[in-house]
Design a protein around this motif. Structure first.
Motif, PDB file in Angstrom:
ATOM      1  N   CYS A  37       0.816  -1.217   0.000  1.00  0.00           N
ATOM      2  CA  CYS A  37       0.000   0.000   0.000  1.00  0.00           C
ATOM      3  C   CYS A  37       0.852   1.270   0.000  1.00  0.00           C
ATOM      4  O   CYS A  37       2.078   1.222  -0.017  1.00  0.00           O
ATOM      5  CB  CYS A  37      -0.928  -0.019   1.202  1.00  0.00           C
ATOM      6  N   ASN A  40       3.904   1.636   2.283  1.00  0.00           N
ATOM      7  CA  ASN A  40       5.166   1.102   1.800  1.00  0.00           C
ATOM      8  C   ASN A  40       5.782   2.008   0.745  1.00  0.00           C
ATOM      9  O   ASN A  40       6.992   2.177   0.696  1.00  0.00           O
ATOM     10  CB  ASN A  40       4.967  -0.305   1.232  1.00  0.00           C
ATOM     11  N   CYS A  73       5.190  -6.653   1.302  1.00  0.00           N
ATOM     12  CA  CYS A  73       3.840  -6.556   1.873  1.00  0.00           C
ATOM     13  C   CYS A  73       3.404  -7.976   2.209  1.00  0.00           C
ATOM     14  O   CYS A  73       3.847  -8.925   1.567  1.00  0.00           O
ATOM     15  CB  CYS A  73       2.911  -5.961   0.818  1.00  0.00           C
ATOM     16  N   CYS A  74       2.524  -8.126   3.195  1.00  0.00           N
ATOM     17  CA  CYS A  74       2.061  -9.480   3.508  1.00  0.00           C
ATOM     18  C   CYS A  74       0.572  -9.491   3.797  1.00  0.00           C
ATOM     19  O   CYS A  74       0.069 -10.363   4.491  1.00  0.00           O
ATOM     20  CB  CYS A  74       2.839 -10.058   4.685  1.00  0.00           C
ATOM     21  N   VAL A  75      -0.159  -8.517   3.269  1.00  0.00           N
ATOM     22  CA  VAL A  75      -1.570  -8.397   3.615  1.00  0.00           C
ATOM     23  C   VAL A  75      -2.385  -9.581   3.068  1.00  0.00           C
ATOM     24  O   VAL A  75      -3.380  -9.973   3.659  1.00  0.00           O
ATOM     25  CB  VAL A  75      -2.136  -7.015   3.189  1.00  0.00           C
ATOM     26  N   CYS A 107       6.723  -5.046   5.621  1.00  0.00           N
ATOM     27  CA  CYS A 107       5.803  -5.744   6.527  1.00  0.00           C
ATOM     28  C   CYS A 107       6.074  -7.241   6.669  1.00  0.00           C
ATOM     29  O   CYS A 107       5.932  -7.801   7.748  1.00  0.00           O
ATOM     30  CB  CYS A 107       4.377  -5.513   6.054  1.00  0.00           C
ATOM     31  N   GLN A 227      -3.518   4.243   8.605  1.00  0.00           N
ATOM     32  CA  GLN A 227      -4.431   3.100   8.440  1.00  0.00           C
ATOM     33  C   GLN A 227      -5.846   3.481   8.823  1.00  0.00           C
ATOM     34  O   GLN A 227      -6.810   2.863   8.394  1.00  0.00           O
ATOM     35  CB  GLN A 227      -3.982   1.893   9.277  1.00  0.00           C
TER      36      GLN A 227
HETATM   37 FE1  F3S Z   1       0.488  -1.992   3.523  1.00  0.00          FE
HETATM   38 FE2  F3S Z   1       0.877  -4.507   2.893  1.00  0.00          FE
HETATM   39 FE3  F3S Z   1       2.034  -3.517   4.987  1.00  0.00          FE
HETATM   40  S1  F3S Z   1      -0.982  -3.406   2.660  1.00  0.00           S
HETATM   41  S2  F3S Z   1       0.764  -1.866   5.718  1.00  0.00           S
HETATM   42  S3  F3S Z   1       2.362  -2.904   2.884  1.00  0.00           S
HETATM   43  S4  F3S Z   1       1.115  -5.511   4.848  1.00  0.00           S
END
Ligand code: F3S
Ligand code: SAH
Ligand code: SF4
Length: 465
Positions: A37, A40, A73-75, A107, A227
């Motif tokens: 996102c 990052n 990222c790990c979402v 993340c 957030q």
């Molecule tokens: Fe964003 Fe992914 Fe981290 S959505 S806050 S970069 S886990």
């Protein structure tokens, strides 16, 4: 309240000079690959700032760089496989150039055990850096360069906010501005609170100082990041988010203010009024709904009902009839029945968003939802997704078509991907607009009369003021 420190006053900053001295007049380049996102993306700008303070310059490509960074990222799941694939490809380049530094950050590094696992699997990765200690990067790079030491530096918890870190931005007229870090909401599907830590807000004076400095360099549009921006300042004696908007509205040179993300449970009347009354605040709101079923919203720990969400939409549209609304939706949350999904569809039908980001639920280890029973098959989830997308596209297209013939104010961002002499940029609503223009208009506001509409994008002709 989190402590605040200035980067210039901590020892990590002195390592920028030491790395510069280490290289002397030998050129050294960097390449950053960013996933995830806006948080990052903004972090990568700080990382680029730190690297350039160490004398690094941007590399033409990943293979030729002296320092390669992956900001992860790990979402959702799948990200780790992609990263592993990319690292596999990089191995050859590292064999050719053993001095190449490979750095993993972001993340995914904060996920339980993941960095350790990657460290064992990829012996050629030099540095593993978490999300809470970006400012340590110069010190870690110095150590690898001088002592050839592989390091893993993760802070389990957030530390002080570090202000005044250097930053490199690609765009000249637009800038991301963090107003807060972390999240306290613990939606049951979401990994973010675990990898980004507890919510902490920057001081409004620090934010204002940054925005004034940006305006002096020619920035016209800022995007405030958090957030859950609606809870800015809560529990730490700071001003409210609406007051912050009013404060930044007073900064000369800034012509448009955007923000994301807003949590429906914290969207106040004060904020709606501020949006209505402040002309520089874009008449657009990203308000993730996630589901239209009360049962699922409860299971998600979202703290609002479908009815409350719809009431918010009514209030927003009463205050700003033309407001552009966008949202996020998760399909196939554990236990989502056909009936729950029908509630989501009917909510989408009722609101008719300008745009929607849709995700199939992805279990994240360590989150409560990952333990919930999930009996819906992948095929069924895919089928639901297809129905949802069809509906979203239809509403988006209808909203876009309603703009035909109107005039929109666009901040020209760059050349359009297709078509010569075409520029693109965003209207106040956040929609992408393509129009014929000159390169010297990039970074300027342009009036465009809309002629064509597609779901999520518009095109037209420029007009004089
Ligand atoms: Fe964003 Fe992914 Fe981290 S959505 S806050 S970069 S886990
Ligand atoms: N803080 C923001 C967004 C964070 S993540 C908010 O509260 O809205 C961005 C989006 O990713 C979320 O809105 C959600 O729709 C989606 N998302 C988060 N975790 C997910 C998961 N485990 N599976 C699928 N989608 C997810
Ligand atoms: Fe995740 Fe919910 Fe926090 Fe957004 S508000 S980051 S979805 S836990």
């Amino acid at each position: 309240m989190a402590g605040i420190r200035s980067f210039h006053q901590i020892t990590d900053s002195t390592f920028c000079t030491r790395v510069r001295t280490f290289f002397g007049d030998r050129p050294h380049t960097y390449y950053i690959e960013t996933y995830g996102c806006q948080m990052n993306v903004r972090d990568s700008q700080t990382i680029a700032g730190l690297l350039e303070s160490m004398g690094y310059t941007p590399a033409a490509n990943r293979q030729s760089a002296d320092a390669v960074l992956f900001n992860t990222c790990c979402v959702r799941e799948g990200a780790e496989d992609r990263l592993r694939g990319n690292l596999g490809k990089l191995k050859e380049a590292k064999v050719k150039n053993p001095d190449m530094l490979v750095i993993l950050c972001g993340c995914m590094m904060q996920e339980d055990g993941t960095a350790d696992k990657l460290r064992r699997a990829f012996r050629f990765v030099d540095i593993f850096l978490g999300t809470h200690n970006t400012h340590e990067l110069p010190m870690l790079i110095y150590r690898v360069l001088t002592a050839k030491e592989r390091t893993l530096s993760l802070w389990e918890r957030e530390g002080d906010i570090v202000e005044d870190m250097p930053v490199v931005r690609e765009k000249t007229a637009q800038a991301y501005v963090n107003i807060m870090y972390g999240c306290n909401n613990f939606c049951t599907y979401c990994i973010v609170p675990y990898v980004r830590g507890r919510e902490r807000s920057r001081r409004h004076e620090d934010i204002e100082r940054e925005v004034r400095a940006l305006a002096r360099t020619g920035v016209k549009e800022i995007m405030l990041l958090g957030q859950n921006v609606n809870s800015y300042g809560k529990n730490c004696g700071e001003i409210s988010f609406a007051s912050l908007l009013r404060l930044l509205h007073g900064v000369d040179g800034i012509e448009r203010i955007r923000f994301m993300t807003s949590h429906p449970k914290d969207l106040s009347d004060e904020l709606i009024e501020a949006m209505r009354d402040l002309p520089k605040v874009a008449c657009a709101l990203h308000l993730p709904v996630q589901s239209g079923s009360d049962r699922i919203l409860r299971q998600m720990n979202r703290h609002y009902t479908r009815e409350q969400y719809l009431t918010l939409v009514k209030k927003l549209r009463a205050a700003m009839p033309d407001i552009a609304l966008s949202t996020d939706v998760i399909v196939g949350f554990p236990g989502e029945t056909e009936e729950d999904f029908a509630d989501t569809l009917s909510l989408m039908e009722e609101v008719r968003f300008d745009s929607a980001f849709t995700f199939v639920y992805s279990p994240r280890v360590g989150t409560p939802a990952a333990e919930m029973k999930d009996e819906t098959s992948d095929g069924e989830k895919k089928a639901r997704m297809a129905r949802l997308i069809a509906l979203c596209e239809e509403s988006s297209l209808a909203r876009a078509q309603s703009k035909i013939g109107t005039r929109v104010r666009v901040l020209a961002e760059g050349k359009a991907r297709k078509g010569e002499h075409l520029l693109c940029g965003r209207a106040e609503s956040g929609w992408m607009v393509t129009f014929p223009g000159r390169e010297d208009q990039i970074g300027q506001f342009v009036n465009v009369r809309v002629i064509h509409a597609k779901p999520n994008s518009l095109s037209g002709e420029t007009e004089e003021e």
